[in-house]
Design a protein around this motif. Structure first.
Motif, mmCIF file in Angstrom:
data_model
loop_
_atom_site.group_PDB
_atom_site.id
_atom_site.type_symbol
_atom_site.label_atom_id
_atom_site.label_comp_id
_atom_site.label_asym_id
_atom_site.label_seq_id
_atom_site.Cartn_x
_atom_site.Cartn_y
_atom_site.Cartn_z
ATOM 1 N N LEU A 1 1.257 -1.259 0.433
ATOM 2 C CA LEU A 1 0.215 -0.106 0.074
ATOM 3 C C LEU A 1 1.084 1.421 0.186
ATOM 4 O O LEU A 1 1.714 1.551 0.770
ATOM 5 C CB LEU A 1 -1.264 0.097 1.421
ATOM 6 N N LEU A 2 0.200 2.104 -1.342
ATOM 7 C CA LEU A 2 1.960 3.267 -1.101
ATOM 8 C C LEU A 2 0.501 4.430 -0.526
ATOM 9 O O LEU A 2 -0.572 4.721 -0.656
ATOM 10 C CB LEU A 2 1.880 3.649 -2.455
ATOM 11 N N MET A 3 0.940 5.350 0.670
ATOM 12 C CA MET A 3 0.915 6.105 1.028
ATOM 13 C C MET A 3 1.134 8.143 1.022
ATOM 14 O O MET A 3 2.404 7.921 1.364
ATOM 15 C CB MET A 3 -0.505 6.154 2.771
ATOM 16 N N ASP A 4 0.612 8.750 0.336
ATOM 17 C CA ASP A 4 0.914 9.989 -0.198
ATOM 18 C C ASP A 4 0.803 11.041 1.169
ATOM 19 O O ASP A 4 0.314 12.282 0.548
ATOM 20 C CB ASP A 4 1.488 10.414 -1.707
ATOM 21 N N GLU A 5 1.316 11.297 2.153
ATOM 22 C CA GLU A 5 0.264 12.171 3.223
ATOM 23 C C GLU A 5 -0.963 12.019 3.092
ATOM 24 O O GLU A 5 -1.029 12.881 2.900
ATOM 25 C CB GLU A 5 0.880 13.513 2.393
ATOM 26 N N PRO A 6 -1.274 10.784 3.707
ATOM 27 C CA PRO A 6 -2.969 10.682 3.414
ATOM 28 C C PRO A 6 -3.781 12.009 4.494
ATOM 29 O O PRO A 6 -4.998 11.834 3.922
ATOM 30 C CB PRO A 6 -3.015 9.660 3.414
ATOM 31 N N PHE A 7 -3.489 12.207 5.965
ATOM 32 C CA PHE A 7 -3.733 12.779 6.610
ATOM 33 C C PHE A 7 -3.541 14.008 6.693
ATOM 34 O O PHE A 7 -3.842 14.608 7.902
ATOM 35 C CB PHE A 7 -3.617 11.843 7.929
ATOM 36 N N SER A 8 -2.243 14.694 5.858
ATOM 37 C CA SER A 8 -2.112 16.098 5.851
ATOM 38 C C SER A 8 -3.102 17.089 5.889
ATOM 39 O O SER A 8 -2.833 18.246 5.719
ATOM 40 C CB SER A 8 -0.814 16.256 5.274
ATOM 41 N N ALA A 9 -4.402 16.879 4.843
ATOM 42 C CA ALA A 9 -5.535 17.569 4.718
ATOM 43 C C ALA A 9 -6.561 18.072 5.118
ATOM 44 O O ALA A 9 -7.164 18.774 5.866
ATOM 45 C CB ALA A 9 -5.465 17.437 3.267
ATOM 46 N N LEU A 10 -6.386 16.759 6.139
ATOM 47 C CA LEU A 10 -7.245 16.841 7.695
ATOM 48 C C LEU A 10 -7.270 17.897 8.796
ATOM 49 O O LEU A 10 -6.058 17.986 9.688
ATOM 50 C CB LEU A 10 -7.474 15.328 8.432
ATOM 51 N N ASP A 11 -8.380 18.339 9.323
ATOM 52 C CA ASP A 11 -7.385 18.617 10.651
ATOM 53 C C ASP A 11 -7.021 17.482 12.027
ATOM 54 O O ASP A 11 -7.716 16.548 12.031
ATOM 55 C CB ASP A 11 -9.395 19.147 11.310
ATOM 56 N N GLU A 12 -6.004 18.361 13.044
ATOM 57 C CA GLU A 12 -5.630 17.192 13.768
ATOM 58 C C GLU A 12 -5.983 16.305 14.115
ATOM 59 O O GLU A 12 -5.891 15.081 15.047
ATOM 60 C CB GLU A 12 -4.764 18.559 14.411
ATOM 61 N N ILE A 13 -7.495 16.939 14.967
ATOM 62 C CA ILE A 13 -7.867 15.657 15.523
ATOM 63 C C ILE A 13 -8.361 14.907 14.629
ATOM 64 O O ILE A 13 -8.722 13.152 14.854
ATOM 65 C CB ILE A 13 -9.573 16.014 16.913
ATOM 66 N N THR A 14 -9.254 15.062 13.675
ATOM 67 C CA THR A 14 -9.367 13.773 12.687
ATOM 68 C C THR A 14 -7.998 12.944 12.420
ATOM 69 O O THR A 14 -8.476 11.885 12.289
ATOM 70 C CB THR A 14 -10.421 14.966 11.555
ATOM 71 N N ALA A 15 -7.284 13.906 12.250
ATOM 72 C CA ALA A 15 -5.846 13.118 11.352
ATOM 73 C C ALA A 15 -5.484 11.940 13.051
ATOM 74 O O ALA A 15 -4.969 11.133 12.426
ATOM 75 C CB ALA A 15 -5.180 13.383 11.607
ATOM 76 N N ARG A 16 -5.533 12.980 13.916
ATOM 77 C CA ARG A 16 -4.439 11.493 15.225
ATOM 78 C C ARG A 16 -5.972 10.249 15.160
ATOM 79 O O ARG A 16 -5.444 9.330 15.220
ATOM 80 C CB ARG A 16 -5.424 12.603 16.240
ATOM 81 N N GLU A 17 -7.540 10.647 14.686
ATOM 82 C CA GLU A 17 -8.121 9.395 15.208
ATOM 83 C C GLU A 17 -8.050 8.832 13.589
ATOM 84 O O GLU A 17 -8.001 7.418 13.919
ATOM 85 C CB GLU A 17 -9.926 10.063 15.079
ATOM 86 N N LEU A 18 -7.655 9.390 12.999
ATOM 87 C CA LEU A 18 -7.932 8.763 11.430
ATOM 88 C C LEU A 18 -6.393 7.314 11.762
ATOM 89 O O LEU A 18 -6.071 6.475 11.493
ATOM 90 C CB LEU A 18 -7.553 8.566 10.153
ATOM 91 N N ARG A 19 -5.483 8.056 12.123
ATOM 92 C CA ARG A 19 -4.063 7.542 11.603
ATOM 93 C C ARG A 19 -4.314 6.264 12.486
ATOM 94 O O ARG A 19 -3.598 5.033 13.157
ATOM 95 C CB ARG A 19 -2.855 8.311 12.956
ATOM 96 N N GLU A 20 -4.835 6.259 14.132
ATOM 97 C CA GLU A 20 -4.750 5.409 14.820
ATOM 98 C C GLU A 20 -5.603 4.211 14.433
ATOM 99 O O GLU A 20 -5.258 2.958 14.810
ATOM 100 C CB GLU A 20 -5.737 6.110 16.664
ATOM 101 N N LYS A 21 -6.618 4.150 13.997
ATOM 102 C CA LYS A 21 -7.327 3.971 12.903
ATOM 103 C C LYS A 21 -6.380 2.412 11.642
ATOM 104 O O LYS A 21 -6.788 1.326 11.902
ATOM 105 C CB LYS A 21 -8.874 4.133 12.660
ATOM 106 N N PHE A 22 -6.279 3.318 11.186
ATOM 107 C CA PHE A 22 -5.646 2.412 10.612
ATOM 108 C C PHE A 22 -4.495 2.289 10.896
ATOM 109 O O PHE A 22 -4.596 0.673 10.192
ATOM 110 C CB PHE A 22 -4.692 4.121 9.817
ATOM 111 N N LEU A 23 -3.624 2.125 11.569
ATOM 112 C CA LEU A 23 -2.171 1.297 12.505
ATOM 113 C C LEU A 23 -2.970 0.456 13.328
ATOM 114 O O LEU A 23 -2.463 -0.868 13.093
ATOM 115 C CB LEU A 23 -1.725 2.262 13.411
ATOM 116 N N GLU A 24 -4.254 0.022 13.508
ATOM 117 C CA GLU A 24 -4.959 -0.397 13.940
ATOM 118 C C GLU A 24 -5.516 -1.659 12.584
ATOM 119 O O GLU A 24 -5.257 -2.873 12.688
ATOM 120 C CB GLU A 24 -6.272 -0.512 14.809
ATOM 121 N N ILE A 25 -5.730 -0.842 11.808
ATOM 122 C CA ILE A 25 -6.209 -1.950 10.599
ATOM 123 C C ILE A 25 -4.990 -3.187 9.731
ATOM 124 O O ILE A 25 -5.071 -3.900 9.356
ATOM 125 C CB ILE A 25 -6.871 -1.022 9.700
#
Length: 244
Positions: free
Chosen positions: A154-178
């Motif tokens: 899976l190639l990922m090019d700054e996938p969370f950088s356009a999100l607000d920090e709270i949303t990005a944090r939540e998504l990083r945690e969910k992504f790592l779990e997956i």
């Protein structure tokens, strides 16, 4: 060069430049990089140092001028900074298009769509349209779309950088779990040292200026699952910052 059982992508002597003759600008000049099977490898560096160009060369969005990219480069998933969803297609149909374009048998489509939407927590949004979703939900759909083809990497090019920090944090945690659940190989581009310290099993720091060169490789042995606010993650972040 050929990959081994524990290597999913191997780059050797990669060259890429833009422009013509004396005005050519070298972005990659003899870059070597190996992506181990099951690793989350983060490429970290300042804007313009060649990170995104490397990903585009690996997936074939850019032609290379020299060197080799070995591995199954037809078996890739790609998540961009923007979600790139088709607003006139439902969530499930956005994923179905990716399955069709990768020649996944049609009888597998419904099960895969359901499975990967469940993984990203959007099973109940399958018939919604992208414009009905928040930015974070749209990016989760793009991750599900990339994973649904079950890529070798899976190639990922700054996938969370356009999100607000709270949303990005939540998504990083969910992504790592997956990703740890799937044992998915990932090549992740970022300029965020905290993100790299939290996600990566290996961090490859590029030199400040192109052509891209590896300034430092840092193995991250912190066990999963991780706490982004932990002392260990924050100490690693500070170490990374000294190299960028």
């Amino acid at each position: 060069m050929s990959t081994t059982d524990d290597t999913v992508i191997a780059v050797r002597g990669l060259k890429k430049s833009y422009g013509v003759s004396a005005n050519r600008f070298e972005v990659l000049d003899g870059l070597d990089l190996t992506i181990p099977q099951g690793d989350i490898t983060c490429i970290l560096g300042r804007s313009g140092c060649g990170k995104s160009t490397l990903l585009k060369c690996i997936c074939g969005l850019e032609d290379v001028d020299g060197g080799e990219i070995d591995g199954d480069t037809d078996d890739l998933g790609y998540v961009f900074q923007e979600d790139r969803l088709l607003n006139w297609k439902t969530v499930e149909d956005n994923i179905r298009i990716a399955l069709e374009s990768n020649d996944i048998p049609s009888e597998e489509h419904d099960d895969r769509i359901q499975h990967y939407l469940e993984l990203v927590g959007l099973a109940e949004n399958a018939t919604d349209y992208p414009l009905q979703l928040s930015g974070g939900m749209r990016q989760r759909v793009s991750i599900a779309r990339a994973l649904a083809v079950e890529p070798s990497i899976l190639l990922m090019d700054e996938p969370f950088s356009a999100l607000d920090e709270i949303t990005a944090r939540e998504l990083r945690e969910k992504f790592l779990e997956i990703i740890t659940e799937l044992d998915q190989s990932v090549l992740f581009v970022t300029h965020n040292a905290t993100e790299a310290a939290f996600l990566a099993s290996r961090i490859v720091v590029f030199e400040h200026e192109p052509p891209a060169a590896i300034e430092r490789t840092i193995d991250n042995d912190l066990p999963y699952p991780r706490d982004i606010d932990s002392k260990e993650v924050q100490e690693l972040k500070r170490e990374i910052i000294t190299h960028i």
